[in-house]
Write a protein that holds these residues in place. Structure first.
Motif, short mmCIF file in Angstrom:
data_model
loop_
_atom_site.label_atom_id
_atom_site.label_comp_id
_atom_site.label_asym_id
_atom_site.label_seq_id
_atom_site.Cartn_x
_atom_site.Cartn_y
_atom_site.Cartn_z
N LEU A 106 -8.80 17.46 -3.18
CA LEU A 106 -9.33 16.20 -2.67
C LEU A 106 -8.38 15.05 -3.00
N VAL A 107 -7.79 15.08 -4.19
CA VAL A 107 -6.85 14.02 -4.59
C VAL A 107 -5.65 13.98 -3.65
N ASN A 108 -5.10 15.14 -3.29
CA ASN A 108 -3.98 15.17 -2.35
C ASN A 108 -4.36 14.51 -1.03
N ALA A 109 -5.58 14.80 -0.55
CA ALA A 109 -6.05 14.21 0.70
C ALA A 109 -6.25 12.70 0.56
N LEU A 110 -6.80 12.28 -0.58
CA LEU A 110 -7.05 10.85 -0.80
C LEU A 110 -5.76 10.05 -0.89
N LEU A 111 -4.75 10.61 -1.55
CA LEU A 111 -3.47 9.92 -1.66
C LEU A 111 -2.87 9.64 -0.29
N HIS A 112 -3.04 10.57 0.63
CA HIS A 112 -2.54 10.37 2.00
C HIS A 112 -3.41 9.36 2.73
N HIS A 113 -4.72 9.54 2.66
CA HIS A 113 -5.65 8.68 3.40
C HIS A 113 -5.57 7.23 2.93
N CYS A 114 -5.47 7.04 1.61
CA CYS A 114 -5.46 5.70 1.03
C CYS A 114 -4.06 5.15 0.81
N ALA A 115 -3.07 5.87 1.30
CA ALA A 115 -1.67 5.45 1.15
C ALA A 115 -1.32 5.16 -0.30
N GLY A 116 -1.85 5.98 -1.20
CA GLY A 116 -1.53 5.85 -2.62
C GLY A 116 -2.30 4.77 -3.34
N GLN A 117 -3.18 4.04 -2.65
CA GLN A 117 -3.92 2.94 -3.27
C GLN A 117 -5.17 3.47 -3.97
N LEU A 118 -4.96 4.04 -5.15
CA LEU A 118 -6.05 4.58 -5.95
C LEU A 118 -5.90 4.09 -7.39
N SER A 119 -7.00 4.01 -8.09
CA SER A 119 -6.99 3.58 -9.49
C SER A 119 -6.05 4.46 -10.31
N GLY A 120 -5.32 3.85 -11.23
CA GLY A 120 -4.39 4.60 -12.06
C GLY A 120 -4.90 4.89 -13.46
N ILE A 121 -6.18 4.60 -13.72
CA ILE A 121 -6.71 4.76 -15.07
C ILE A 121 -6.60 6.20 -15.58
N ASN A 122 -6.82 7.17 -14.71
CA ASN A 122 -6.73 8.57 -15.13
C ASN A 122 -5.35 9.17 -14.93
N GLY A 123 -4.34 8.34 -14.68
CA GLY A 123 -2.97 8.82 -14.59
C GLY A 123 -2.66 9.50 -13.27
#
Length: 309
Positions: A106-123
């Motif tokens: 799911l993270v791989n899909a989210l990184l593409h969908h959100c163009a990398g704009q995800l919280s960085g708290i969990n690294g």
């Protein structure tokens, strides 16, 4: 590094698994790597007997960051804004990369969908991930796009103010038809990959509460609505199994009723019958109460139709 004393006289790998919450297989690997000391001396054999009270040290290697790569994988989006995204995860999809599942998550899909704009708290390994559901559980998951949204959501999960409702198909008919399962959960002594109900006075594990209600019953199986006060690993699955009504298709915690096995085989249903159907929380940016629902996936709907015939 993990240190302590052996709590009971037994073989080394078992004693260290109980003392550290690491799996016995992980302990064996660390012993083989020379990373375990007992009584100030390097341990060589997982099966060696150790005495109660013996001091030990486990030297854990530094974790190797597993940076996820964007992948163009379709997503079912229930809601999205600049602060967060709510997705309806299909069964069979792992939430984030780990050993054995380095991509297709799911993270791989989210990184593409959100163009990398995800919280960085969990690294880099778990960007945006505030909570998880099992690989073979379907349903709703909220993901943070910003650190402030992540912090706001994490606080709600920590104080158990998030509203979560699951639909499950269990074996048999729970009696009473509705109730509350209040049982502490922790790693199983017999299999460290599984969770188990622990004694109320156990010093390990975590308090867990599931409220269930039977919404339909077919004798050999029932449909449950489960509302979670807490969100522990495998909570619904272990709690239902603990009252004698494991979820259908669950390979870890149950054995399917003999009468239903032909139906499960016919449909190719080989996962726990569990769906995260609704999710509600206070939006961390707007302060408004939001609520989302996800329809029952086709495989569970077909299973119910077959059982009800």
């Amino acid at each position: 590094m993990i240190g302590g004393v052996i709590s009971a006289s037994t073989r080394l790998d078992k004693a260290l698994a109980e003392a550290t919450d690491l799996s016995r297989e992980r302990i064996k690997g660390l012993i083989a790597d020379g990373a375990v000391e007992v009584g100030g001396k390097r341990a060589n054999s997982p099966s060696a007997r150790v005495a109660e009270g013996a001091p030990f040290t486990v030297h854990l290697p530094a974790p190797t960051p597993l940076e996820a790569e964007p992948q163009d994988i379709p997503l079912v989006v229930a809601y999205e804004d600049e602060h967060l995204i709510v997705v309806d995860k299909p069964a069979g999809v792992v939430v984030h990369p780990a050993a054995g599942n380095r991509d297709g998550t799911l993270v791989n899909a989210l990184l593409h969908h959100c163009a990398g704009q995800l919280s960085g708290i969990n690294g880099v390994e778990r960007p945006g991930i505030v909570h998880r559901i099992d690989k073979d559980t379907s349903g709703l998951l909220v993901v943070a796009k910003t650190d402030s949204a992540h912090e706001g959501l994490a606080k709600q999960f920590a104080d158990h103010s998030i509203s979560r409702r699951y639909v499950a198909i269990c074996a048999g008919q729970p009696k009473p038809a509705q109730g509350t399962i209040d049982a502490r959960l922790g790693r199983s002594d017999r299999d460290r990959k599984k969770m188990a109900v622990l004694p109320p006075d156990a010093t390990r594990g975590k308090h867990a509460i599931t409220h269930y209600r039977t919404t339909d019953s077919f004798g050999v199986a029932s449909i449950l609505e489960c509302r979670l006060e807490t969100g522990r690993t495998h909570q619904v699955r272990v709690h239902c199994a603990s009252i004698g009504h494991p979820l259908l298709g669950d390979p870890q915690y149950g054995r399917d009723p003999k009468a239903l096995r032909p139906i499960l085989e016919k449909l190719g249903f080989h996962r726990q019958a569990l769906h995260a159907a609704s999710l509600g929380f206070i939006h961390p940016a707007t302060g408004e109460r939001v609520h989302f629902q996800a329809d029952l996936p086709r495989d569970m709907a077909e299973l119910i139709d077959e059982i009800a015939r």
